[in-house]
Design a protein around this motif. Structure first.
Motif, PDB file in Angstrom:
ATOM      1  N   ARG A 178       0.838  -1.205   0.000  1.00  0.00           N
ATOM      2  CA  ARG A 178       0.000   0.000   0.000  1.00  0.00           C
ATOM      3  C   ARG A 178       0.873   1.254   0.000  1.00  0.00           C
ATOM      4  N   ALA A 179       1.887   1.267   0.824  1.00  0.00           N
ATOM      5  CA  ALA A 179       2.750   2.453   0.880  1.00  0.00           C
ATOM      6  C   ALA A 179       3.463   2.657  -0.456  1.00  0.00           C
ATOM      7  N   LEU A 180       3.893   1.569  -1.086  1.00  0.00           N
ATOM      8  CA  LEU A 180       4.573   1.704  -2.381  1.00  0.00           C
ATOM      9  C   LEU A 180       3.629   2.279  -3.436  1.00  0.00           C
ATOM     10  N   ARG A 181       2.320   2.033  -3.251  1.00  0.00           N
ATOM     11  CA  ARG A 181       1.329   2.588  -4.196  1.00  0.00           C
ATOM     12  C   ARG A 181       0.781   3.926  -3.697  1.00  0.00           C
ATOM     13  N   ARG A 182       1.354   4.463  -2.640  1.00  0.00           N
ATOM     14  CA  ARG A 182       0.942   5.753  -2.043  1.00  0.00           C
ATOM     15  C   ARG A 182      -0.503   5.708  -1.561  1.00  0.00           C
ATOM     16  N   GLN A 183      -0.956   4.528  -1.096  1.00  0.00           N
ATOM     17  CA  GLN A 183      -2.299   4.403  -0.509  1.00  0.00           C
ATOM     18  C   GLN A 183      -2.208   4.574   1.011  1.00  0.00           C
ATOM     19  N   PRO A 184      -3.329   4.888   1.666  1.00  0.00           N
ATOM     20  CA  PRO A 184      -3.295   5.060   3.134  1.00  0.00           C
ATOM     21  C   PRO A 184      -2.942   3.759   3.857  1.00  0.00           C
ATOM     22  N   VAL A 185      -2.282   3.913   4.977  1.00  0.00           N
ATOM     23  CA  VAL A 185      -1.923   2.770   5.839  1.00  0.00           C
ATOM     24  C   VAL A 185      -2.212   3.171   7.293  1.00  0.00           C
ATOM     25  N   ASP A 186      -2.284   2.182   8.186  1.00  0.00           N
ATOM     26  CA  ASP A 186      -2.527   2.500   9.609  1.00  0.00           C
ATOM     27  C   ASP A 186      -1.238   2.902  10.320  1.00  0.00           C
ATOM     28  N   ALA A 187      -0.104   2.371   9.832  1.00  0.00           N
ATOM     29  CA  ALA A 187       1.203   2.703  10.408  1.00  0.00           C
ATOM     30  C   ALA A 187       2.227   2.557   9.288  1.00  0.00           C
ATOM     31  N   THR A 188       3.334   3.264   9.405  1.00  0.00           N
ATOM     32  CA  THR A 188       4.360   3.229   8.357  1.00  0.00           C
ATOM     33  C   THR A 188       5.022   1.845   8.324  1.00  0.00           C
ATOM     34  N   PRO A 189       5.064   1.215   7.152  1.00  0.00           N
ATOM     35  CA  PRO A 189       5.728  -0.094   7.070  1.00  0.00           C
ATOM     36  C   PRO A 189       7.245   0.038   7.211  1.00  0.00           C
ATOM     37  N   VAL A 190       7.862  -0.989   7.763  1.00  0.00           N
ATOM     38  CA  VAL A 190       9.317  -0.969   7.947  1.00  0.00           C
ATOM     39  C   VAL A 190       9.908  -2.330   7.595  1.00  0.00           C
ATOM     40  N   TRP A 191      11.003  -2.289   6.817  1.00  0.00           N
ATOM     41  CA  TRP A 191      11.883  -3.444   6.652  1.00  0.00           C
ATOM     42  C   TRP A 191      13.279  -2.865   6.613  1.00  0.00           C
ATOM     43  N   VAL A 192      14.288  -3.702   6.675  1.00  0.00           N
ATOM     44  CA  VAL A 192      15.651  -3.199   6.823  1.00  0.00           C
ATOM     45  C   VAL A 192      16.582  -3.920   5.846  1.00  0.00           C
ATOM     46  N   MET A 193      17.342  -3.156   5.095  1.00  0.00           N
ATOM     47  CA  MET A 193      18.310  -3.766   4.181  1.00  0.00           C
ATOM     48  C   MET A 193      19.286  -4.617   4.991  1.00  0.00           C
ATOM     49  N   ARG A 194      19.540  -5.819   4.509  1.00  0.00           N
ATOM     50  CA  ARG A 194      20.359  -6.821   5.217  1.00  0.00           C
ATOM     51  C   ARG A 194      19.735  -7.273   6.534  1.00  0.00           C
ATOM     52  N   GLN A 195      18.371  -7.296   6.575  1.00  0.00           N
ATOM     53  CA  GLN A 195      17.707  -7.681   7.832  1.00  0.00           C
ATOM     54  C   GLN A 195      18.008  -9.117   8.226  1.00  0.00           C
ATOM     55  N   ALA A 196      18.364  -9.945   7.238  1.00  0.00           N
ATOM     56  CA  ALA A 196      18.850 -11.290   7.545  1.00  0.00           C
ATOM     57  C   ALA A 196      20.368 -11.233   7.401  1.00  0.00           C
ATOM     58  N   GLY A 197      21.094 -11.576   8.433  1.00  0.00           N
ATOM     59  CA  GLY A 197      22.548 -11.502   8.280  1.00  0.00           C
ATOM     60  C   GLY A 197      23.288 -11.612   9.593  1.00  0.00           C
ATOM     61  N   ARG A 198      24.548 -11.151   9.541  1.00  0.00           N
ATOM     62  CA  ARG A 198      25.500 -11.487  10.607  1.00  0.00           C
ATOM     63  C   ARG A 198      25.205 -10.915  11.979  1.00  0.00           C
ATOM     64  N   TYR A 199      24.341  -9.887  12.090  1.00  0.00           N
ATOM     65  CA  TYR A 199      24.041  -9.379  13.438  1.00  0.00           C
ATOM     66  C   TYR A 199      23.174 -10.371  14.209  1.00  0.00           C
ATOM     67  N   LEU A 200      22.600 -11.356  13.517  1.00  0.00           N
ATOM     68  CA  LEU A 200      21.747 -12.346  14.195  1.00  0.00           C
ATOM     69  C   LEU A 200      22.556 -13.609  14.525  1.00  0.00           C
ATOM     70  N   PRO A 201      22.600 -14.001  15.804  1.00  0.00           N
ATOM     71  CA  PRO A 201      23.355 -15.204  16.169  1.00  0.00           C
ATOM     72  C   PRO A 201      22.853 -16.453  15.444  1.00  0.00           C
ATOM     73  N   GLU A 202      21.547 -16.532  15.180  1.00  0.00           N
ATOM     74  CA  GLU A 202      21.015 -17.730  14.498  1.00  0.00           C
ATOM     75  C   GLU A 202      21.484 -17.785  13.041  1.00  0.00           C
ATOM     76  N   TYR A 203      21.764 -16.610  12.449  1.00  0.00           N
ATOM     77  CA  TYR A 203      22.353 -16.583  11.097  1.00  0.00           C
ATOM     78  C   TYR A 203      23.784 -17.127  11.148  1.00  0.00           C
ATOM     79  N   ARG A 204      24.554 -16.603  12.104  1.00  0.00           N
ATOM     80  CA  ARG A 204      25.966 -17.013  12.188  1.00  0.00           C
ATOM     81  C   ARG A 204      26.074 -18.514  12.425  1.00  0.00           C
ATOM     82  N   LYS A 205      25.165 -19.042  13.229  1.00  0.00           N
ATOM     83  CA  LYS A 205      25.186 -20.477  13.530  1.00  0.00           C
ATOM     84  C   LYS A 205      24.916 -21.303  12.256  1.00  0.00           C
ATOM     85  N   LEU A 206      23.909 -20.893  11.515  1.00  0.00           N
ATOM     86  CA  LEU A 206      23.548 -21.657  10.316  1.00  0.00           C
ATOM     87  C   LEU A 206      24.635 -21.527   9.242  1.00  0.00           C
TER      88      LEU A 206
END
Ligand code: CP3
Length: 356
Positions: free
Chosen positions: A12-40
């Motif tokens: 919805r946000a990418l189409r500039r439509q209304p939303v209830d809260a601002t969406p959030v994701w993070v570049m490199r959200q899967a990766g080395r800061y997560l211990p479960e990533y480092r383990k795998l």
């Protein structure tokens, strides 16, 4: 538009439509800061083994979503799988980064480059998407991605990360025709690759142009933006016939936001060096904006993270079309707890901007 995605704030946000809260994701959200990533990664033996094993790529994609209330998943892979499939022989060397066995240096090297068949040469990526989609069960959208031709070409020509980018810049000014040939073949490869990702089920795509900011403004338009535009024009609709939203992220190119908007992007990704409010005034409601918290804010205590999140939300203001993200990837040293603070702060502090 009746997307069956349960949390469709991002779309919805990418189409500039209304939303209830601002969406959030993070570049490199899967990766080395997560211990479960480092383990795998340790168990799998290497980063590329994770990328090339669809079940493991799926598991890594889902790891951050189990911890944080993120509004999107991003396919776990790398922008350099495409030149790897073109025959350059990718290795990711611990603490050094990517390295190609056979970099591209001459006209003959360029003329030999094939356009890989994604379902054959990059099948592991398509299989990863086909594994992730049912595992996500339409809870949130899945973002697919590729590198921009210019950014991919910097690695292909330099053979790895570089300080001065002397080889590719030497080619840009000394033999621009050869560079254009290289960028054209990489553009074709990226176009078919992203279309295969769309067929396999991704709901949005991002093009990472990490090194666009190395270029002068005219060179950026000629050697980077032009090719991203060509890719955007070549993208197909999804299985329902809907346009798949495209985010163009050129690091260090905030000043070019209106030109990027004109290239057909649905959203322009911004790094933290620009004022997102000023960018919004420049591009208006034509495109969504994604960004743009300084990734280094995540080294700070919780109250500072909340204050800085509030600052970005306030700068953007009470408009549709904001996707919250960092201005570049999250760093490996960040405490995962800081990511939780960020995600919750975006949702909580953005609600007042969305009540009418
Ligand atoms: O965002 C995500 O969570 C999806 C996964 C993703 C990775 N790379 C995983 C990765 C994405 C979207 C990328 C994109 C990428 N890859 C870019 C563009 C975005 C950016 O960060 O600027 C670039 C330039 C690359 C090339 C690349 N891959 C580099 C320079 C490196 C080494 C540097 C580093 O951060 O270690 C990689 C390896 C890489 N790609 C890792 C990850 C999680 C680290 C590998 C490891 O586990 O050691």
């Amino acid at each position: 538009m009746n997307s069956k995605i349960k949390n469709d704030r991002l779309l919805r946000a990418l189409r500039r439509q209304p939303v209830d809260a601002t969406p959030v994701w993070v570049m490199r959200q899967a990766g080395r800061y997560l211990p479960e990533y480092r383990k795998l990664r340790k168990q799998a033996g290497s980063f590329l083994a994770l990328c090339k094993t669809p079940d493991l790529a799926c598991e890594i994609t889902l790891q951050p979503l189990r911890r944080f209330d993120l509004d999107a998943a991003i396919l776990f892979s790398d922008i350099l799988t495409v030149p790897d499939a073109m025959g350059l022989g990718l290795q990711i060397i611990e603490k050094q980064g990517p390295h190609f066995e056979t970099p591209v240096r001459t006209r003959a090297d360029i003329d030999r480059l094939p356009v890989p068949d994604p379902e054959k040469d990059l099948r592991y990526v398509m299989d990863a998407i086909r594994t992730i989609k049912p595992a996500l069960a339409d809870a949130v959208p899945l973002i697919g991605f590729a590198g921009s031709p210019w950014t991919i070409a910097t690695y292909m020509v330099e053979g790895g990360p570089s300080k001065e980018y002397a080889l590719i810049k030497g080619m840009l000014y000394g033999d621009p025709e050869s560079l254009h040939s290289l960028l054209a073949v990489v553009s074709d490869a990226v176009t078919v690759y992203l279309n295969a990702q769309i067929s396999a089920g991704v709901n949005a795509v991002q093009i990472f142009d990490t090194w666009g900011g190395l270029l002068s403004q005219p060179a950026y338009c000629e050697f980077s933006l032009q090719y991203m535009q060509r890719i955007v024009e070549g993208l197909q609709a999804d299985a329902n016939g809907d346009k798949v939203p495209v985010i163009l992220y050129s690091k260090g190119c905030g000043q070019m936001a209106d030109r990027i908007a004109d290239a057909g992007a649905d959203a322009v990704g911004l790094d933290w060096t620009v004022d997102i409010g000023e960018m919004r005034r420049r591009v208006g409601a034509r495109v969504a904006l994604q960004g743009n918290l300084d990734p280094a804010v995540l080294y700070a205590p919780a109250e500072v993270i909340r204050r800085e999140v509030a600052g970005v939300l306030e700068a953007f203001g009470p408009h549709n079309g904001h996707v919250f993200n960092l201005g570049h990837g999250i760093q490996p040293e960040v405490d995962p707890e800081s990511m939780a603070v960020l995600v919750d702060a975006v949702h909580e502090l953005s609600r007042p901007y969305h009540c009418s």
